[in-house]
Design an enzyme around this catalytic site. Sequence first.
Site, PDB file in Angstrom:
ATOM      1  N   ARG A 102      -6.219  -3.765  10.501  1.00 43.87           N
ATOM      2  CA  ARG A 102      -5.180  -4.572  11.155  1.00 43.87           C
ATOM      3  C   ARG A 102      -5.711  -5.266  12.413  1.00 43.87           C
ATOM      4  O   ARG A 102      -5.241  -6.357  12.763  1.00 43.87           O
ATOM      5  CB  ARG A 102      -3.963  -3.708  11.452  1.00 43.87           C
ATOM      6  CG  ARG A 102      -3.360  -3.112  10.181  1.00 43.87           C
ATOM      7  CD  ARG A 102      -1.951  -2.610  10.355  1.00 43.87           C
ATOM      8  NE  ARG A 102      -1.570  -1.789   9.223  1.00 43.87           N
ATOM      9  CZ  ARG A 102      -1.167  -2.254   8.037  1.00 43.87           C
ATOM     10  NH1 ARG A 102      -1.096  -3.557   7.835  1.00 43.87           N
ATOM     11  NH2 ARG A 102      -0.840  -1.426   7.055  1.00 43.87           N
ATOM     12  N   ARG A 143      -8.101  11.338  13.532  1.00 45.35           N
ATOM     13  CA  ARG A 143      -6.664  11.140  13.356  1.00 45.35           C
ATOM     14  C   ARG A 143      -5.942  12.490  13.387  1.00 45.35           C
ATOM     15  O   ARG A 143      -6.381  13.468  12.775  1.00 45.35           O
ATOM     16  CB  ARG A 143      -6.368  10.376  12.062  1.00 45.35           C
ATOM     17  CG  ARG A 143      -7.028   9.005  12.049  1.00 45.35           C
ATOM     18  CD  ARG A 143      -6.541   8.132  10.931  1.00 45.35           C
ATOM     19  NE  ARG A 143      -5.147   7.745  11.099  1.00 45.35           N
ATOM     20  CZ  ARG A 143      -4.516   6.910  10.275  1.00 45.35           C
ATOM     21  NH1 ARG A 143      -5.146   6.404   9.233  1.00 45.35           N
ATOM     22  NH2 ARG A 143      -3.252   6.591  10.481  1.00 45.35           N
ATOM     23  N   ARG A 164       2.450   6.147  -2.933  1.00 43.49           N
ATOM     24  CA  ARG A 164       3.522   7.085  -3.294  1.00 43.49           C
ATOM     25  C   ARG A 164       3.771   7.079  -4.794  1.00 43.49           C
ATOM     26  O   ARG A 164       4.038   8.131  -5.391  1.00 43.49           O
ATOM     27  CB  ARG A 164       4.803   6.738  -2.519  1.00 43.49           C
ATOM     28  CG  ARG A 164       4.747   7.161  -1.051  1.00 43.49           C
ATOM     29  CD  ARG A 164       5.873   6.523  -0.255  1.00 43.49           C
ATOM     30  NE  ARG A 164       5.972   7.057   1.102  1.00 43.49           N
ATOM     31  CZ  ARG A 164       5.207   6.676   2.117  1.00 43.49           C
ATOM     32  NH1 ARG A 164       4.265   5.760   1.914  1.00 43.49           N
ATOM     33  NH2 ARG A 164       5.369   7.208   3.320  1.00 43.49           N
ATOM     34  N   LYS A 186       0.834  -1.205   0.000  1.00 40.66           N
ATOM     35  CA  LYS A 186       0.000   0.000   0.000  1.00 40.66           C
ATOM     36  C   LYS A 186       0.868   1.254   0.000  1.00 40.66           C
ATOM     37  O   LYS A 186       0.607   2.204  -0.746  1.00 40.66           O
ATOM     38  CB  LYS A 186      -0.928   0.017   1.212  1.00 40.66           C
ATOM     39  CG  LYS A 186      -1.836   1.250   1.268  1.00 40.66           C
ATOM     40  CD  LYS A 186      -2.645   1.329   2.540  1.00 40.66           C
ATOM     41  CE  LYS A 186      -1.821   1.832   3.704  1.00 40.66           C
ATOM     42  NZ  LYS A 186      -2.639   2.219   4.876  1.00 40.66           N
ATOM     43  N   SER A 187       1.906   1.275   0.825  1.00 40.74           N
ATOM     44  CA  SER A 187       2.746   2.473   0.952  1.00 40.74           C
ATOM     45  C   SER A 187       3.418   2.821  -0.369  1.00 40.74           C
ATOM     46  O   SER A 187       3.464   3.997  -0.768  1.00 40.74           O
ATOM     47  CB  SER A 187       3.798   2.257   2.043  1.00 40.74           C
ATOM     48  OG  SER A 187       3.194   2.076   3.296  1.00 40.74           O
ATOM     49  N   LYS A 215      -3.971   5.406  15.118  1.00 45.11           N
ATOM     50  CA  LYS A 215      -4.179   4.813  13.801  1.00 45.11           C
ATOM     51  C   LYS A 215      -5.681   4.762  13.512  1.00 45.11           C
ATOM     52  O   LYS A 215      -6.439   5.574  14.037  1.00 45.11           O
ATOM     53  CB  LYS A 215      -3.534   3.428  13.750  1.00 45.11           C
ATOM     54  CG  LYS A 215      -2.033   3.440  14.039  1.00 45.11           C
ATOM     55  CD  LYS A 215      -1.241   4.205  13.004  1.00 45.11           C
ATOM     56  CE  LYS A 215       0.254   4.157  13.273  1.00 45.11           C
ATOM     57  NZ  LYS A 215       1.046   4.890  12.254  1.00 45.11           N
ATOM     58  N   LYS A 269      -9.003  -2.397   2.909  1.00 48.88           N
ATOM     59  CA  LYS A 269      -8.107  -1.235   2.883  1.00 48.88           C
ATOM     60  C   LYS A 269      -6.706  -1.619   2.430  1.00 48.88           C
ATOM     61  O   LYS A 269      -6.051  -0.874   1.698  1.00 48.88           O
ATOM     62  CB  LYS A 269      -8.073  -0.600   4.271  1.00 48.88           C
ATOM     63  CG  LYS A 269      -7.257   0.685   4.397  1.00 48.88           C
ATOM     64  CD  LYS A 269      -7.319   1.192   5.821  1.00 48.88           C
ATOM     65  CE  LYS A 269      -6.530   2.476   6.001  1.00 48.88           C
ATOM     66  NZ  LYS A 269      -7.214   3.650   5.438  1.00 48.88           N
ATOM     67  N   ASP A 284       2.885  -0.768  12.855  1.00 45.99           N
ATOM     68  CA  ASP A 284       1.633  -1.339  12.364  1.00 45.99           C
ATOM     69  C   ASP A 284       1.483  -2.812  12.720  1.00 45.99           C
ATOM     70  O   ASP A 284       0.386  -3.370  12.617  1.00 45.99           O
ATOM     71  CB  ASP A 284       1.529  -1.176  10.846  1.00 45.99           C
ATOM     72  CG  ASP A 284       1.179   0.247  10.439  1.00 45.99           C
ATOM     73  OD1 ASP A 284       0.642   0.986  11.281  1.00 45.99           O
ATOM     74  OD2 ASP A 284       1.447   0.619   9.283  1.00 45.99           O
TER      75      ASP A 284
END
Length: 446
Positions: A380, A120, A26, A21-22, A335, A406, A308
């Site tokens: 998570r 958040r 990006r 995902k990261s 989170k 997600k 995480d």
Amino acid sequence: MLTYKISPSSISGSVDVPPSKSHTLRAIFWASLSRGTSTINNPLESPDSEAMIQACKQLGAKIYKKSSSLEITGTPHLRLPKDIAIDAGSSGIVFRFFTALAAIFSEKVTITGSSQLQRRPIAPLIRALENFGATFSYQRDPYTLPFSVLGPISSGYTEVLGEDSQYASALAMACSLAEGPFSFTIINPKERPWFKLTLWWLEQLAIPYSQSEENTYSFVGKSRPEGFSYTVGGDFSSAAFLAVAALLSQSPHPTYLRNLNMQDVQGDKELFVLLKKLGANIVFENDIVIIFPSTISGGNIDMDPFIDALPILAVLCCFATSPSHLYNARGAKDKESDRIVAITEELQKMGACIQPCHDGLLINPSPLYGASMFSHNDHRIAMALSIAAMHASGDSSISDTECVKKTFPNFIQILNSLHANIQEYHEPISMWTTGSGQDLIGSCPC
């Protein structure tokens, strides 16, 4: 409401780990701001990816979805239409990155998002941008969505709190694109590997920056990368759930996790190094991680490099041979849920001997029993509880699991392909009472 029903089961076999995902987010972000056309192969398809795509389209980027890739032609000019509103969905990355990006424009930009994003934190990033000259106006409470941003930021120096790496990552991106020069110092940096991932992207795109002191970074500004081609590798954060299921498996056979490159800069790959130190039998072979069922010891575990992973490590520590202290995890409270409270509440329902402490968790090994649990609308938490339920005595259910999409849309399908016994079904939406945790937390049975 999507609910999982989980029966005790063990896994073995071979699967492809879903894309990172990261890296996906990006890559979409930078491709949309690059000159020319970029190709992103094997992107993660998820609600967060879609939120990033829609936000980048509003910048003027042309994004075309193909069978297993994205073709993105970057916006030719960094200009925005008037009165633009960016909906970040439930994505913390889109929320933070576009808050910072909006500050480089002279047009007002409104940032909105889901109710989950409203809890958040964003204040440290906003204060840093205000020090560069941006102004913010709020429709409700200060530092909460929705709000409007008016730039442009101008050259200077600021400090930014490092309790969440996304503040510094977002600031670095804005400072790279705006008319500089800029510099900032990260105060009390946490989640360092994830900021390093952002710097890695700057380096790959030949965007100049320098580091003058340990936590001070400088940017020339006015950088525009050229189009690029990038293939997204497997997500080590998602792989952690499969890894723990494989370690706890009663099968005599190993589990093969494909599409994991140990040379990747993702922070959560360090979790696999930790697992080996705790006694896991793990073999790294090219882009495959082979995991054998193992007996794991507990210990004092610094969570900062892989924050995480707190929920799934908490599950693993319930089955360890000695007590564990997961510390330096204060950031887990901010989170998608307060993960320290959420995982404590739900594992205690299963009989776990787990208690929160000021910056983490204290866990004594204990058997787990089937229970009815709640995801706290946190992907998570939902996935960690699924792995716990697979190794509990008796059946379990986990409600409100739509959130798993997600980061791991085919989570249940992959587990079942490895011989897990999990069913999905929809039940009517009801007023689910999660409680404050006061009746559970502190009632550790050991």
